[in-house]
Design an enzyme around this catalytic site. Structure first.
Site, PDB file in Angstrom:
ATOM      1  N   CYS A 224      36.942  19.777 -72.764  1.00  0.00           N
ATOM      2  CA  CYS A 224      36.092  19.537 -74.206  1.00  0.00           C
ATOM      3  C   CYS A 224      35.338  18.505 -73.944  1.00  0.00           C
ATOM      4  O   CYS A 224      35.191  17.721 -73.066  1.00  0.00           O
ATOM      5  CB  CYS A 224      37.242  19.269 -75.260  1.00  0.00           C
ATOM      6  SG  CYS A 224      38.141  20.765 -75.758  1.00  0.00           S
TER       7      CYS A 224
ATOM      8  N   ASP B 209      43.414  12.968 -81.997  1.00  0.00           N
ATOM      9  CA  ASP B 209      43.573  14.271 -82.255  1.00  0.00           C
ATOM     10  C   ASP B 209      43.654  14.862 -83.502  1.00  0.00           C
ATOM     11  O   ASP B 209      43.266  16.072 -83.918  1.00  0.00           O
ATOM     12  CB  ASP B 209      44.533  14.848 -81.273  1.00  0.00           C
ATOM     13  CG  ASP B 209      44.434  14.981 -79.723  1.00  0.00           C
ATOM     14  OD1 ASP B 209      43.168  14.575 -79.419  1.00  0.00           O
ATOM     15  OD2 ASP B 209      45.145  15.040 -78.923  1.00  0.00           O
TER      16      ASP B 209
ATOM     17  N   ARG C 167      42.691  26.957 -76.637  1.00  0.00           N
ATOM     18  CA  ARG C 167      43.179  25.617 -75.771  1.00  0.00           C
ATOM     19  C   ARG C 167      44.521  25.213 -76.271  1.00  0.00           C
ATOM     20  O   ARG C 167      45.434  24.826 -75.694  1.00  0.00           O
ATOM     21  CB  ARG C 167      42.296  24.623 -75.518  1.00  0.00           C
ATOM     22  CG  ARG C 167      40.958  24.987 -74.817  1.00  0.00           C
ATOM     23  CD  ARG C 167      40.306  23.559 -74.718  1.00  0.00           C
ATOM     24  NE  ARG C 167      40.079  23.813 -73.202  1.00  0.00           N
ATOM     25  CZ  ARG C 167      38.814  23.458 -72.556  1.00  0.00           C
ATOM     26  NH1 ARG C 167      37.923  23.104 -73.291  1.00  0.00           N
ATOM     27  NH2 ARG C 167      38.640  23.693 -71.090  1.00  0.00           N
TER      28      ARG C 167
ATOM     29  N   LYS D 201      51.268  20.956 -76.645  1.00  0.00           N
ATOM     30  CA  LYS D 201      50.417  21.159 -75.384  1.00  0.00           C
ATOM     31  C   LYS D 201      50.628  19.962 -74.267  1.00  0.00           C
ATOM     32  O   LYS D 201      50.452  20.101 -73.153  1.00  0.00           O
ATOM     33  CB  LYS D 201      49.005  21.228 -75.825  1.00  0.00           C
ATOM     34  CG  LYS D 201      47.913  21.361 -74.687  1.00  0.00           C
ATOM     35  CD  LYS D 201      46.550  21.687 -75.335  1.00  0.00           C
ATOM     36  CE  LYS D 201      45.940  20.323 -75.899  1.00  0.00           C
ATOM     37  NZ  LYS D 201      45.236  19.436 -74.807  1.00  0.00           N
ATOM     38  N   ASN D 202      50.406  18.776 -75.143  1.00  0.00           N
ATOM     39  CA  ASN D 202      50.217  17.560 -74.492  1.00  0.00           C
ATOM     40  C   ASN D 202      51.419  17.242 -73.529  1.00  0.00           C
ATOM     41  O   ASN D 202      51.631  16.388 -72.785  1.00  0.00           O
ATOM     42  CB  ASN D 202      49.626  16.491 -75.050  1.00  0.00           C
ATOM     43  CG  ASN D 202      48.094  16.725 -75.374  1.00  0.00           C
ATOM     44  OD1 ASN D 202      47.522  17.697 -75.125  1.00  0.00           O
ATOM     45  ND2 ASN D 202      47.487  15.787 -76.468  1.00  0.00           N
TER      46      ASN D 202
ATOM     47  N   ARG E 163      34.599  11.156 -70.275  1.00  0.00           N
ATOM     48  CA  ARG E 163      35.914  11.079 -69.708  1.00  0.00           C
ATOM     49  C   ARG E 163      36.249  10.680 -68.102  1.00  0.00           C
ATOM     50  O   ARG E 163      36.723  11.361 -67.375  1.00  0.00           O
ATOM     51  CB  ARG E 163      36.878  12.274 -70.116  1.00  0.00           C
ATOM     52  CG  ARG E 163      36.737  12.581 -71.660  1.00  0.00           C
ATOM     53  CD  ARG E 163      37.360  13.828 -71.992  1.00  0.00           C
ATOM     54  NE  ARG E 163      38.826  13.760 -72.398  1.00  0.00           N
ATOM     55  CZ  ARG E 163      39.462  14.677 -73.098  1.00  0.00           C
ATOM     56  NH1 ARG E 163      39.041  15.743 -73.630  1.00  0.00           N
ATOM     57  NH2 ARG E 163      40.692  14.449 -73.294  1.00  0.00           N
TER      58      ARG E 163
END
Ligand code: UD1
Length: 417
Positions: A116, A306, A398, A22-23, A121
């Site tokens: 999230c 993560d 997600r 994903k990242n 952030r």
């Protein structure tokens, strides 16, 4: 709203392939904004965050089609430089579009990103760096209004923290800028190298990605390119946690062992055997896990934040005490109260969580409030006695592609309702 129902205590077994990262996918999709012609992005996972990026690209004027795991993207028709609030709020990493849209169109108007709930952030590092490159950024009414009246210019940028998103944003702004950009204290995550690999295939000149200093020589234009997204190291760590807590043996294919170099020793300390070769991992867990003593999250190559939540579930059922120190995000322990509902013994204070392993977790109705916390609850449900019902499944979606199907294929009793 969907829920996951898990009947615990089923042993897992068999082989599964790990999804694309994903990242990596998210910044690479943003990078296509900078290109002319077609890009083929292979191994692109089907995730709500990826769909959110596709939504932004389409809004900007890109033509996109998906065939299985391949996205075909043509950004020739980009005709807008604004991103509406509704699209920006769908995910935090939408901020990487800032550098790309600004570089492509000379201006960008976007609202502050969503994502999230894992603590504040901020995006100050992104904005400070883009300003150093000549961007004029006004922050008003929740919107960022950005222009580059004299174009973006290469410069020396020293990051106060090796932010992944800021490193990516700067790379995206710098590849088409005038002159050379040097980023020091850059993030070194494998996803940074993947983004650089894609951009270099498109004609960019990026050197040193994956190291602390990245040098980018600006070029006049970029073409589309074919690129395969790297395997998702966090999805791999999550599957290993699921196997660890159920005392299982599983095989993972399509993994890069070196990307998991800080995670594998934690599992080994817990008594697991992890054999890693030729893009595969043979993972074997003991009947009962040992504690992992101390897990400190750090920027790559340190232990990834993560993976903290999924590993915490392993600590919950291990023999002895494991201490977690979360150094990257504030408020990243929201899963702990739900794990406690399932019988875990966890105390948190600031960046510390002390987990005293218990003999067993018990099924309960729990609610996920962020992506990796959701993964921790799935692992907990797999090893708990009786049934666990997890709400907040949208967070899981997600970042995990059909996790319930992957786990079912390994023998778990899990279904989405
Ligand atoms: C990325 C990952 C996320 C991972 C994180 C850390 C993506 C899409 N997401 O998120 O999964 O958990 O890296 O490995 O790749 N910070 C500031 N100011 C800024 C930017 C960041 O203070 O301008 C702080 C953040 O609040 C956080 C820390 O720096 O405390 C790390 O953030 P960063 O590395 O930027 O993470 P993301 O890119 O958001």
């Amino acid at each position: 709203m969907s829920k996951l129902i898990i009947k615990g205590k089923q042993r897992l077994g068999g082989k599964v392939s790990v999804q694309g990262a994903k990242n990596s996918a998210l910044p690479i999709l943003a990078a296509t904004v900078l290109t002319r012609g077609e890009s083929l992005i292979f191994n692109c996972p089907v995730l709500s965050d990826v769909e959110a990026s596709v939504g932004i690209l389409r809004y900007l004027g890109c033509v996109i089609s998906r065939e299985g795991a391949t996205l075909v993207i043509n950004a020739d028709g980009i005709c807008r430089s604004d991103i509406p609030d509704g699209l920006m709020r769908k995910m935090r990493s939408s901020i990487v579009f800032l550098g790309a849209v600004l570089a492509r169109t000379g201006s960008a108007r976007l609202s502050f990103p969503g994502g999230c709930e894992i603590g504040p952030r901020p995006i100050d590092i992104h904005l400070c760096a883009l300003r150093e490159m000549g961007a004029v950024i006004k922050e008003k009414h929740g919107y960022l209004d950005c222009t580059a009246p004299e174009g973006l210019k290469g410069c020396k940028i020293s990051l106060s923290f090796p932010s992944v998103g800021a490193t990516e944003d700067i790379m995206l702004a710098a590849v088409l800028a005038h002159g050379t950009t040097t980023i020091t204290n850059a993030a070194r995550e494998p996803e940074i190298s993947d983004l650089a690999d894609y951009l270099n295939k498109c004609g960019a000149k990026i050197y040193g990605a994956g190291e602390g200093v990245i040098v980018i020589d600006g070029v006049g234009s970029l073409n589309g390119a074919c690129h395969t997204i790297i395997p998702d190291r966090i999805a791999a760590a999550t599957l290993m946690s699921c196997a660890a807590v159920t005392g299982s043996r599983i095989a993972l294919t399509d993994v890069v062992g070196s990307h998991l170099a800080s995670v594998i020793p934690a599992f080994e300390e817990a008594g697991c055997t992890v054999l890693c070769q030729n893009g595969e991992i043979d993972f074997r867990a003991p009947q009962r896990l040992d504690s992992m003593r101390i897990i400190r999250t750090m920027p790559y190559p340190g232990f990834p934040t993560d993976a903290q939540a999924p590993l915490m579930t392993a600590a919950c059922v291990a023999k002895g005490t494991t201490v977690f120190i979360e150094n990257i995000f504030e408020n990243r322990y929201r899963h702990t109260s739900e794990l406690v509902r399932m019988g875990a013994n966890i105390r948190t204070e600031g960046k510390f969580a002390v987990v005293e392993g218990v003999e067993a977790l018990y099924g309960a109705a729990v609610e996920a409030t962020d992506l990796r916390g959701a993964a921790a609850l799935v692992a907990a449900g797999l090893c708990a006695e009786q049934n666990t019902e997890i709400s907040g499944v949208k967070y899981l979606e997600r970042g995990y592609e059909n996790l319930e199907l992957t786990l079912s294929a390994l023998g778990a009793d899990i279904k989405k309702i």
